[in-house]
Design an enzyme around this catalytic site. Structure first.
Site, PDB file in Angstrom:
ATOM      1  N   ARG A  76       0.849  -1.190   0.000  1.00  0.00           N
ATOM      2  CA  ARG A  76       0.000   0.000   0.000  1.00  0.00           C
ATOM      3  C   ARG A  76       0.880   1.234   0.000  1.00  0.00           C
ATOM      4  O   ARG A  76       1.692   1.419   0.907  1.00  0.00           O
ATOM      5  CB  ARG A  76      -0.908  -0.024   1.233  1.00  0.00           C
ATOM      6  N   HIS A 120      -2.920  10.970   1.053  1.00  0.00           N
ATOM      7  CA  HIS A 120      -2.319  10.745   2.369  1.00  0.00           C
ATOM      8  C   HIS A 120      -1.690  12.072   2.814  1.00  0.00           C
ATOM      9  O   HIS A 120      -0.485  12.160   3.066  1.00  0.00           O
ATOM     10  CB  HIS A 120      -1.310   9.599   2.310  1.00  0.00           C
ATOM     11  N   GLU A 166      -7.411   8.435   6.651  1.00  0.00           N
ATOM     12  CA  GLU A 166      -7.642   9.036   7.964  1.00  0.00           C
ATOM     13  C   GLU A 166      -8.181  10.464   7.935  1.00  0.00           C
ATOM     14  O   GLU A 166      -7.492  11.407   8.372  1.00  0.00           O
ATOM     15  CB  GLU A 166      -6.352   8.982   8.797  1.00  0.00           C
ATOM     16  N   ASN A 295      -7.296   1.840  10.099  1.00  0.00           N
ATOM     17  CA  ASN A 295      -5.965   1.950  10.700  1.00  0.00           C
ATOM     18  C   ASN A 295      -6.158   1.939  12.208  1.00  0.00           C
ATOM     19  O   ASN A 295      -6.954   2.711  12.747  1.00  0.00           O
ATOM     20  CB  ASN A 295      -5.277   3.258  10.297  1.00  0.00           C
ATOM     21  N   TYR A 297      -4.148   1.650  16.105  1.00  0.00           N
ATOM     22  CA  TYR A 297      -2.878   1.663  16.833  1.00  0.00           C
ATOM     23  C   TYR A 297      -2.970   1.414  18.329  1.00  0.00           C
ATOM     24  O   TYR A 297      -2.069   0.833  18.903  1.00  0.00           O
ATOM     25  CB  TYR A 297      -2.146   2.989  16.579  1.00  0.00           C
ATOM     26  N   GLU A 366      -3.438  -0.312   8.290  1.00  0.00           N
ATOM     27  CA  GLU A 366      -2.253   0.031   9.085  1.00  0.00           C
ATOM     28  C   GLU A 366      -2.399  -0.516  10.498  1.00  0.00           C
ATOM     29  O   GLU A 366      -3.454  -0.384  11.114  1.00  0.00           O
ATOM     30  CB  GLU A 366      -2.063   1.559   9.231  1.00  0.00           C
TER      31      GLU A 366
HETATM   32  C1  PNW Z   1      -1.120   7.240  10.831  1.00  0.00           C
HETATM   33  N1  PNW Z   1      -3.312  10.060  16.230  1.00  0.00           N
HETATM   34  O1  PNW Z   1      -1.099   8.511  11.432  1.00  0.00           O
HETATM   35  C2  PNW Z   1      -0.753   7.533   9.399  1.00  0.00           C
HETATM   36  O2  PNW Z   1      -1.612   6.995   8.437  1.00  0.00           O
HETATM   37  C3  PNW Z   1       0.685   7.281   9.088  1.00  0.00           C
HETATM   38  O3  PNW Z   1       1.081   8.149   8.042  1.00  0.00           O
HETATM   39  C4  PNW Z   1       1.533   7.441  10.326  1.00  0.00           C
HETATM   40  O4  PNW Z   1       2.911   7.361  10.058  1.00  0.00           O
HETATM   41  C5  PNW Z   1       1.107   6.351  11.305  1.00  0.00           C
HETATM   42  O5  PNW Z   1      -0.282   6.398  11.558  1.00  0.00           O
HETATM   43  C6  PNW Z   1       1.844   6.413  12.635  1.00  0.00           C
HETATM   44  O6  PNW Z   1       1.591   7.621  13.298  1.00  0.00           O
HETATM   45  C7  PNW Z   1      -1.667   8.819  12.640  1.00  0.00           C
HETATM   46  O7  PNW Z   1      -2.874  11.077  16.792  1.00  0.00           O
HETATM   47  C8  PNW Z   1      -1.220   9.983  13.248  1.00  0.00           C
HETATM   48  O8  PNW Z   1      -4.272   9.401  16.730  1.00  0.00           O
HETATM   49  C9  PNW Z   1      -1.759  10.399  14.430  1.00  0.00           C
HETATM   50  C10 PNW Z   1      -2.769   9.644  15.017  1.00  0.00           C
HETATM   51  C11 PNW Z   1      -3.218   8.478  14.422  1.00  0.00           C
HETATM   52  C12 PNW Z   1      -2.660   8.066  13.221  1.00  0.00           C
END
Ligand code: PNW
Length: 458
Positions: A76, A120, A166, A295, A297, A366
């Site tokens: 991707r 992006h 996002e 995505n 995390y 992601e």
């Molecule tokens: C994503 N938050 O970004 C992006 O899609 C990527 O480009 C990035 O490198 C990756 O996650 C890691 O950060 C985010 O604050 C940035 O919740 C900030 C947040 C979530 C996702």
């Protein structure tokens, strides 16, 4: 215990244009809002920028060869809008077309399926300054025209399209908190930007469906990001707070697509700050995704506001809108982003999506973790990262067992890259082994992922 994934499950890795390409002003590329944002003192850690990044623009052959060596099946990446259309609309840059043609062709030669994100975050500067960026009335039409160009040139070979990466980050971090480009601070702008992002997505999908899909036979969707929100306690107040937090985070963008309108709690709480979805917008937006891109995390506890003593995190600084207090358990390990590692949160989120949206096909586009890895004797010992992936994969496997229609998983990121406002200091990608003889400044350390692969025989 063995964990078998369904046949045809897509395994891949992801990157984005600004984070890896470099060549910010080469071969006719126009500037993006991130090129400019990085030049503003104090905006990006260490004064870093993506001007060179991993220099992928000049090294695509080498990079695809490394992907093949790794056994990657799906990749991707995103297309840089200003590389293709330097001013955001009108003239097309043939060298930009040539670059992505070459990338797609090399990937296919290597047996790697291209998954392409159209946006992006690297908006052409001309559209920010001339038209108000995502706050401008005409931005969705400009985006649809750019998308049309991508389908026209690349759609014969690209079968999976993600319109926007996002929208929550663009709206909240870009137009609410101002910590990401274009750096605007407001408690109303995010909701207008979000509305235009949804319309832009939907117009691009309409172009694809009307002009290309029946011939090109691809699938198109949007990728949203969402953390899991676990009620801090079993009280109805905390349960409602967690639900509200998920609605302000994910349902903000997913409800219009799957249900035709913004969540009720957002409409009630935001009043006139939230644009309304009229009949015309609804016809455009509802049903505008062939799959659910996610995505994911991390996880946090949610409590009715004020109920969590010591809770430190607001949600995007706009927490008063949702009235939720967020916190983490001291028992949860943290990554270098200070994001808690909570694998079961991923399973719960997948199940929440399946239930709320009638079990759509989902792709995790992601998931990953940053750790400050240190090479020792030419190798990287990263048990925390290994444990992270073991934990998350076990839980997403559990979600599939529980009936979630999860069809693929992409690791963020293929290579250590420019981590936006955090600069290069957060390492999500393959860690580099930096040979003493080749030591460089931290700024271009991202280049070393190649040496790692070679040095470690990966
Ligand atoms: C994503 N938050 O970004 C992006 O899609 C990527 O480009 C990035 O490198 C990756 O996650 C890691 O950060 C985010 O604050 C940035 O919740 C900030 C947040 C979530 C996702």
């Amino acid at each position: 215990m063995e964990h078998l994934f369904p046949k045809g499950f897509v395994w891949g890795s992801a990157t984005s244009a600004y984070q890896i390409e470099g060549a910010w002003n080469a071969d006719g590329k126009g500037p993006s809002i991130w090129d400019v944002f990085c030049m503003i003192p104090g905006k990006v850690h260490g004064g870093h920028s993506g001007a060179t990044a991993c220099d992928h623009y000049h090294r695509l052959e080498e990079d695809v060869a490394l992907m093949k060596q790794l056994g990657l099946k799906a990749y991707r990446f995103s297309i840089s809008w200003p590389r293709l259309m330097p001013a955001g609309s009108g003239a097309v840059n043939p060298q930009g077309i040539a670059f992505y043609n070459a990338l797609i062709d090399r990937l296919l030669d290597a047996g790697i399926e291209p998954w392409v994100t159209l946006y992006h975050w690297d908006l052409p500067v001309a559209l920010e300054f001339g038209n108000g960026g995502w706050l401008g009335e005409d931005i969705s039409d400009h985006f649809a025209a750019y998308a049309d160009l991508c389908f026209q040139y690349f759609g014969d070979r690209v079968k999976h399209w993600i319109t926007i990466n996002e929208p929550w980050v663009v709206a909240i971090l870009g137009y609410g908190l101002g910590v990401f480009a274009p750096g605007r601070v407001s408690n109303a702008a995010p909701y207008l930007a979000g509305h235009h992002l949804l319309k832009a997505h939907a117009k691009a999908v309409r172009v694809y469906r009307d002009k290309y899909q029946s011939v090109q036979n691809g699938r198109i969707g949007i990728t949203n990001n969402c953390d899991w929100r676990e009620p801090l306690s079993d009280t109805p107040e905390d349960r409602q707070a967690a639900e509200r937090a998920l609605e302000f985070f994910l349902a903000w963008f997913a409800d219009p697509i799957y249900k035709g309108d913004y969540p009720e709690c957002m409409r009630t709480r935001l009043g006139a700050r939230l644009p309304s979805i009229g009949a015309e917008d609804r016809a455009l937006i509802e049903g505008s995704s062939d799959f659910f891109g996610l995505n994911h995390y991390t996880t946090m506890y949610a409590a009715a506001s004020g109920a969590a003593p010591g809770s430190v995190y607001g949600n995007g600084g706009l927490s008063e809108d949702q009235d939720v207090a967020l916190s983490v358990s001291p028992e949860w390990p943290l990554t270098d982003m200070q994001w808690a590692v909570v694998p079961w949160g991923c399973r719960k989120l997948l199940e929440w999506i399946a239930q709320r949206y009638n079990n759509p096909p989902i792709y995790i586009t992601e998931n990953g973790c940053a750790y400050p890895d240190q090479p020792k004797n030419g190798r990287v010992h990263d048990p925390a990262r290994v444990a992270f992936f073991e934990g998350y994969l076990r839980e997403i496997h559990g979600a599939i067992q529980n009936g979630v229609d999860l069809r693929g998983y992409f690791i963020w990121s293929l290579m250590d890259n420019f981590e936006w406002a955090s600069g290069y200091d957060k390492q999500f990608g393959i860690t580099y082994v930096e040979p003493e003889s080749l030591r460089r400044t931290p700024k271009d350390s991202a280049l070393w992922y190649r040496e790692v692969i070679r040095n470690n025989g990966l």
